[in-house]
Design an enzyme around this catalytic site. Structure first.
Site, PDB file in Angstrom:
ATOM      1  N   HIS A   2       0.853  -1.183   0.000  1.00 15.59           N
ATOM      2  CA  HIS A   2       0.000   0.000   0.000  1.00 15.59           C
ATOM      3  C   HIS A   2       0.894   1.240   0.000  1.00 15.59           C
ATOM      4  CE1 HIS A   2      -2.866   3.020   1.337  1.00 15.59           C
ATOM      5  NE2 HIS A   2      -3.852   2.157   1.148  1.00 15.59           N
ATOM      6  N   HIS A  59      -1.396   3.077  11.412  1.00 19.65           N
ATOM      7  CA  HIS A  59      -0.185   3.887  11.444  1.00 19.65           C
ATOM      8  C   HIS A  59      -0.230   4.942  12.543  1.00 19.65           C
ATOM      9  CE1 HIS A  59      -3.027   5.825   8.713  1.00 19.65           C
ATOM     10  NE2 HIS A  59      -2.386   6.965   8.825  1.00 19.65           N
ATOM     11  N   GLU A  64      -3.305  14.843  10.896  1.00 18.10           N
ATOM     12  CA  GLU A  64      -4.222  14.659   9.770  1.00 18.10           C
ATOM     13  C   GLU A  64      -5.645  15.081  10.133  1.00 18.10           C
ATOM     14  OE1 GLU A  64      -4.038  10.539   8.833  1.00 18.10           O
ATOM     15  OE2 GLU A  64      -1.893  10.542   8.387  1.00 18.10           O
ATOM     16  N   TYR A 120     -15.535   6.146   2.366  1.00 15.39           N
ATOM     17  CA  TYR A 120     -14.087   6.037   2.514  1.00 15.39           C
ATOM     18  C   TYR A 120     -13.739   4.591   2.810  1.00 15.39           C
ATOM     19  CZ  TYR A 120      -9.361   6.881   4.283  1.00 15.39           C
ATOM     20  OH  TYR A 120      -8.016   6.839   4.489  1.00 15.39           O
ATOM     21  N   HIS A 174      -6.746  13.136  13.509  1.00 19.76           N
ATOM     22  CA  HIS A 174      -5.764  12.232  14.115  1.00 19.76           C
ATOM     23  C   HIS A 174      -4.463  13.019  14.222  1.00 19.76           C
ATOM     24  CE1 HIS A 174      -8.392   9.195  11.838  1.00 19.76           C
ATOM     25  NE2 HIS A 174      -8.762   9.172  13.106  1.00 19.76           N
ATOM     26  N   HIS A 177      -4.177   5.280  14.414  1.00 19.32           N
ATOM     27  CA  HIS A 177      -5.435   5.191  13.683  1.00 19.32           C
ATOM     28  C   HIS A 177      -5.278   4.246  12.511  1.00 19.32           C
ATOM     29  CE1 HIS A 177      -3.108   8.553  12.047  1.00 19.32           C
ATOM     30  NE2 HIS A 177      -3.744   8.401  10.890  1.00 19.32           N
TER      31      HIS A 177
END
Length: 434
Positions: free
Chosen positions: A289, A332, A338, A347, A362, A368
């Protein structure tokens, strides 16, 4: 000249006139401008900034901006500016439902609601994040922001941004950037009764296109797809109010004319809009990813290379084809903070609760990632090519920690049980089974 005519290119040196012959030829500011106009320079950078970063436009207008009354202070309502002194920064993960639509008549300025800020507007670092709702037009008033440039992200309803340098029509799925100091008015487009969206107020260096590095010359946002308005003016006299955001406060001055009286202009300091559907998405075609930085549309650099004051990142429709890979965003903790919003659709990291018009925060090093239901589904689904089509989310990502405002923390539309979405992540550890 008709409404909504545009010029193409990011930070180009434009020249446009609504009245042929209004732009002087051969001199920047002649002794007498054509048609009895006034010359006025509109600067977005220091005079001695390097040429590649020097931002300024020459405006040829019916009356100079100095033709106004003295300023008087106004109430700021639910608008805040960094530094936030009432509450401390908070490491808790936070999420909000959409800001409720107003019942009384509310224009763009009255409907601004500050969610979070960081940095310090006075020292020109960081940003403010606001929501807007409106159901009325600005007709007798105009606005400019001396504290920062404004990135407007519509989520519901189409806006008409009537600016000194021309008209921008901005719909959900598009964004607009209004330079620091630009005078403008917000109205609803035909067919729009009410509107809602997000605003990033950038206190620091103006947004620019990110470098492409190994991607090469093409990809992400293409400069030619950014549209700047052509000159458009009105010669209207009457009683008008000019509202200024200055030093975190609101001020008002009286005008006897509309300030949208720029007949011609040339330069590279101007408003612009961009259709997010034109973003050339880069993604993996093998495994793993990629980091969300591959989705950066615009960036405001800081004094530390690679650590942006703000990145504007989108998560648009795209193909998912990675093999041997957990496809949704990974769990992460990161040094950047963010703030996310959702324009439409779903989403891919959230099964429920994150809805269009909503938002989440976050902060730096707060963990999160996908909720429990998304993790379970993505861990067992068949990895066939899949088009992630019904989605358009975005992120304001900053090197500085966001301070939520007291209004955002106490809002009735805050989801106080947000952290529970990860409570179903139980241990699957089996030391005897690979």
């Amino acid at each position: 000249m008709s409404d909504f005519e545009y010029q193409s290119g990011f930070r180009n040196q434009f020249a446009t006139e609504a009245l042929p012959g209004a732009l002087p030829e051969g001199q920047n500011a002649p002794q007498r401008c054509p048609f009895g106009l006034y010359a006025e320079q509109f600067s977005g950078s220091a005079f001695t900034a390097p040429r590649s970063h020097n931002l300024r436009s020459w405006l040829y207008r019916i009356r100079p901006s100095a033709a106004q009354s003295a300023y008087r202070p106004l109430e700021v309502g639910q608008l805040s500016t960094a530094p936030e002194s009432e509450v401390a920064a908070d490491p808790n993960q936070m999420r909000w439902d959409p800001l409720p639509m107003p019942q009384a008549a509310t224009n763009f300025i009255d409907g601004l609601f500050t969610m979070a800020t960081n940095g310090d507007a006075g020292t020109q670092i960081g940003c403010g994040i606001h929501l807007y709702t409106l159901n009325a037009d600005m007709t007798g008033s105009f606005f400019y922001d001396a504290d920062g440039e404004l990135l407007v992200v519509p989520q519901l309803g189409t806006l008409v941004l009537r600016t000194e340098q021309g008209l921008l029509k901005v719909a959900p799925g598009e964004v607009a950037v209004l330079p620091r100091g630009l005078k403008f008015q917000v109205r609803r487009a035909a067919g729009t009764d009410a509107a809602r969206g997000y605003v990033c107020e950038n206190y620091a260096s103006p947004f620019e296109l990110p470098g492409l590095g190994p991607i090469g010359a093409n990809g992400l946002a293409n400069p030619r797809d950014f549209l700047t308005p052509t000159a458009y003016y009105e010669d209207t006299q009457g009683e008008f109010e000019l509202i200024a955001k200055f030093g975190g406060k609101l001020w008002a001055a009286e005008l006897d004319h509309s300030p949208l009286d720029v007949v011609a202009w040339h330069g590279n300091y101007a408003p612009y809009k961009y259709d997010l559907a034109r973003f050339n998405t880069i993604n993996t075609v093998s495994f793993d990813h990629p980091d969300p930085s591959i989705f950066t549309v615009l960036t405001s650099p800081s004094d530390t290379a690679g650590m942006a004051n703000i990145d504007f990142v989108i998560f648009p429709p795209r193909w998912m084809v990675a093999e041997h890979t957990f496809r949704p965003p990974y769990f992460h903790r990161n040094i950047m903070s963010e703030y996310m919003g959702l324009i439409h659709g779903t989403y891919d990291a959230k099964a429920e609760g994150f809805v269009p018009g909503g938002s989440s925060l976050h902060n730096c090093m707060s963990p999160h990632g996908p909720d429990a239901n998304t993790f379970d589904k993505a861990s067992s689904e068949e990895l066939v090519p899949q088009y992630q089509g019904n989605t358009l989310a975005f992120m304001f990502e900053s090197r500085y920690v966001f301070n939520p405002t007291p209004s955002a923390l106490s809002a009735g539309f805050r989801q106080r049980d947000y952290v529970d979405v990860w409570h179903g992540l139980h241990s699957h550890f089996k030391p005897d089974a690979r």
